[in-house]
Write a protein that holds these residues in place. Sequence first.
Motif, PDB file in Angstrom:
ATOM      1  N   UNK A  81       0.853  -1.184   0.000  1.00 56.17           N
ATOM      2  CA  UNK A  81       0.000   0.000   0.000  1.00 56.17           C
ATOM      3  C   UNK A  81       0.884   1.227   0.000  1.00 56.17           C
ATOM      4  N   UNK A  82       0.612   2.165  -0.878  1.00 53.56           N
ATOM      5  CA  UNK A  82       1.433   3.364  -0.917  1.00 53.56           C
ATOM      6  C   UNK A  82       1.111   4.223   0.287  1.00 53.56           C
ATOM      7  N   UNK A  83       2.163   4.849   0.820  1.00 53.59           N
ATOM      8  CA  UNK A  83       1.942   5.779   1.924  1.00 53.59           C
ATOM      9  C   UNK A  83       2.010   7.222   1.451  1.00 53.59           C
ATOM     10  N   UNK A  84       1.888   7.419   0.149  1.00 56.14           N
ATOM     11  CA  UNK A  84       1.701   8.761  -0.353  1.00 56.14           C
ATOM     12  C   UNK A  84       0.296   9.207  -0.022  1.00 56.14           C
ATOM     13  N   UNK A  85      -0.079  10.378  -0.506  1.00 52.62           N
ATOM     14  CA  UNK A  85      -1.407  10.892  -0.205  1.00 52.62           C
ATOM     15  C   UNK A  85      -2.444  10.116  -1.000  1.00 52.62           C
ATOM     16  N   UNK A  86      -3.260   9.344  -0.311  1.00 57.23           N
ATOM     17  CA  UNK A  86      -4.326   8.625  -0.968  1.00 57.23           C
ATOM     18  C   UNK A  86      -5.501   9.547  -1.212  1.00 57.23           C
ATOM     19  N   UNK A  87      -6.446   9.124  -2.041  1.00 55.89           N
ATOM     20  CA  UNK A  87      -7.647   9.936  -2.273  1.00 55.89           C
ATOM     21  C   UNK A  87      -8.454  10.077  -0.984  1.00 55.89           C
ATOM     22  N   UNK A  88      -9.092  11.215  -0.848  1.00 57.28           N
ATOM     23  CA  UNK A  88      -9.975  11.457   0.294  1.00 57.28           C
ATOM     24  C   UNK A  88     -11.405  11.577  -0.233  1.00 57.28           C
ATOM     25  N   UNK A 128      -9.894   7.875   8.910  1.00 60.36           N
ATOM     26  CA  UNK A 128     -10.778   9.035   8.945  1.00 60.36           C
ATOM     27  C   UNK A 128      -9.937  10.276   9.228  1.00 60.36           C
ATOM     28  N   UNK A 129     -10.037  11.261   8.337  1.00 59.41           N
ATOM     29  CA  UNK A 129      -9.308  12.511   8.509  1.00 59.41           C
ATOM     30  C   UNK A 129     -10.306  13.651   8.694  1.00 59.41           C
ATOM     31  N   UNK A 130      -9.791  14.853   8.904  1.00 60.99           N
ATOM     32  CA  UNK A 130     -10.679  16.008   9.067  1.00 60.99           C
ATOM     33  C   UNK A 130     -11.436  16.324   7.780  1.00 60.99           C
ATOM     34  N   UNK A 131     -10.863  15.928   6.646  1.00 60.36           N
ATOM     35  CA  UNK A 131     -11.483  16.224   5.357  1.00 60.36           C
ATOM     36  C   UNK A 131     -12.400  15.117   4.862  1.00 60.36           C
ATOM     37  N   UNK A 132     -12.317  13.934   5.468  1.00 59.44           N
ATOM     38  CA  UNK A 132     -13.122  12.803   4.998  1.00 59.44           C
ATOM     39  C   UNK A 132     -12.374  11.503   5.186  1.00 59.44           C
ATOM     40  N   UNK A 133     -12.711  10.525   4.376  1.00 56.02           N
ATOM     41  CA  UNK A 133     -12.116   9.205   4.500  1.00 56.02           C
ATOM     42  C   UNK A 133     -10.964   9.056   3.501  1.00 56.02           C
ATOM     43  N   UNK A 134      -9.775   8.818   4.013  1.00 60.37           N
ATOM     44  CA  UNK A 134      -8.626   8.582   3.143  1.00 60.37           C
ATOM     45  C   UNK A 134      -8.477   7.085   2.896  1.00 60.37           C
ATOM     46  N   UNK A 135      -8.301   6.719   1.630  1.00 55.62           N
ATOM     47  CA  UNK A 135      -8.014   5.335   1.263  1.00 55.62           C
ATOM     48  C   UNK A 135      -6.569   5.246   0.817  1.00 55.62           C
ATOM     49  N   UNK A 136      -5.791   4.444   1.498  1.00 52.40           N
ATOM     50  CA  UNK A 136      -4.404   4.221   1.112  1.00 52.40           C
ATOM     51  C   UNK A 136      -4.394   3.081   0.097  1.00 52.40           C
ATOM     52  N   UNK A 137      -4.059   3.353  -1.143  1.00 52.39           N
ATOM     53  CA  UNK A 137      -4.243   2.351  -2.187  1.00 52.39           C
ATOM     54  C   UNK A 137      -3.248   1.205  -2.141  1.00 52.39           C
ATOM     55  N   UNK A 138      -3.760  -0.005  -2.238  1.00 52.72           N
ATOM     56  CA  UNK A 138      -2.913  -1.178  -2.444  1.00 52.72           C
ATOM     57  C   UNK A 138      -2.402  -1.188  -3.885  1.00 52.72           C
TER      58      UNK A 138
END
Length: 572
Positions: free
Chosen positions: A25-32, A414-424
Amino acid sequence: MKQRQIFLSLSLLFLFSFNGVNFEATLGKGPIFSNVVYTGDDTIYKNYPLKADEFYSPILQGCYPDPAITRKGDDYYMVCSSFAMFPGVPIFHSKDLVNWTDLGGVLNNVSEFNPHDTGISQGVYAPGITYNPHNDTFYMIVTAFTGNMGNIIVKTKDPMKGWGSPIKLDFNGIDPCIFFDDNGKGYIVHNDAPDKGKELYEGHRVIKVWEYDVANDKVIPGTDKIIVDGGVDLSKKPIWIEAPHLYKKDGHYYLMCAEGGTGDNHSEVIFISDSPKGPFKPASNNPILTQRYFPQDRPEKVDWAGHADLVQGPDNKYYGVFLGIRPNDKNRVNTGRETFMLPVDWSGVFPVFENGLVPLEPKIKMPKGVTENKTGKDGFFPNGNFMFTENFTSQKLDYRWIGLRGPREKFISVTKKGLEIKPFAVNIKEVKPTSTLFYRQQHNTFSFATTIDFKPASEKDLAGIVCLQNERFNYVFGITKKGKDTYILLERTEKGVSTIMASTKIEIRKNIRLQVKANGDSYEFSYALNGTDFENLGGSVSGDILSTNVAGGFTGALVGLYATASNDAQVK
């Protein structure tokens, strides 16, 4: 949930381990993702408004098949099949058979139940649930098609507080159910193949019974016995006698089974005996539930009815839960097999589903004494037409959000902006856990929309919405890159072959709104770069590949929030 670790480079990878199998899973910024709105708008509910003493059936819309039910005092617990969805075996609680609370899944520990390498229609299916008053214990028994588990049983004193570890049972076959007699003795019944060399035709199956060692939680070797061979009438070559349940009433033992396969010929039949080990004699009025006798073009059709279980209601009347389907305008089964309910008349020797041998209607009377239909309110599971809104502001995610082949908690935060998905580094077509948060399609006419904050870094990055029947039949509607440009695309995968239906270059200045709308078999995918003004991509496309009777298997369509670091949907 662990805090996100900070790395110097966005390209660094973190390995999640699924029971010895690693997925990146990438630890870059996933979509929110934020502001998800699902709206169901089926015409049938507008045509059949509820009166004060009525409720809708199906009671569980969408892919909740193979229901089984039990009762302890005023508490009812119901389980369903989940296949490779995670957690395994969804469970619901009610006090009145009308208003149900979603308790999540029974098999929620991935170290004990891990369907990471199974097709979506494997995993676990056809559970049984039974309360044993002799030791005040609940038993859930199921067949697991993963990890060499086979038939397993789990126990608890209180389903609200979770379940014990799976206990592997030493017998083959599928669809097990456990029964406890008045004297405390235990029995397991299940579907199996005929004895070697005795299979007479394709679909020939038998029902077996075992004595069960309650103290040591195992079947007693050598006690197995075939109690039904083929079905009601072997000379007519009945197929797929399965889903057995044992009951005791008025000194007699009743064995109720599904017969005819889970499609158009599906039915429910019943047998009687003076002993839990038979011999069992079929009722003269079988089947006691089916929809197979009616014109295929009947309006507002419910079909495939069967795979039932019985329970005594709060009014001491019997009720049956069972699976059925509600096809769309093209006779396709996108919502999958759902959980229905009917009252059961057991005033005579044999039970009969009331109005179960005429075309099923969408609503039934509430049990006598139940005064309020609270479905969709006060935390109770909704049915009929409803809107489900998710802003991802709570750390406790609604149980309707599920993972596939692994827990959702492995890739969401869960972040302040919404749900972050860390992509596999896995895409939706692979038989591996995917970084997709799924919701069941529960209506033939529906819309599903979400806001996405995402800027792909490369062609390997994609995030958006997926509509999925299985790994070989699905739509992907997502944002990705081609060279230095950003694109939004619609990909259709049929029989494992993928085609880009449409794509367009976009410029991301702010969060984008994505939407899928279905009106029966017609699906439309749209996007709004400014969040409000939608543009269609790809026109109207067929929902055929999202149908069980096109794609095969046992599940219903899922719609999900999807992210991948292994995108293969490439803009040409």
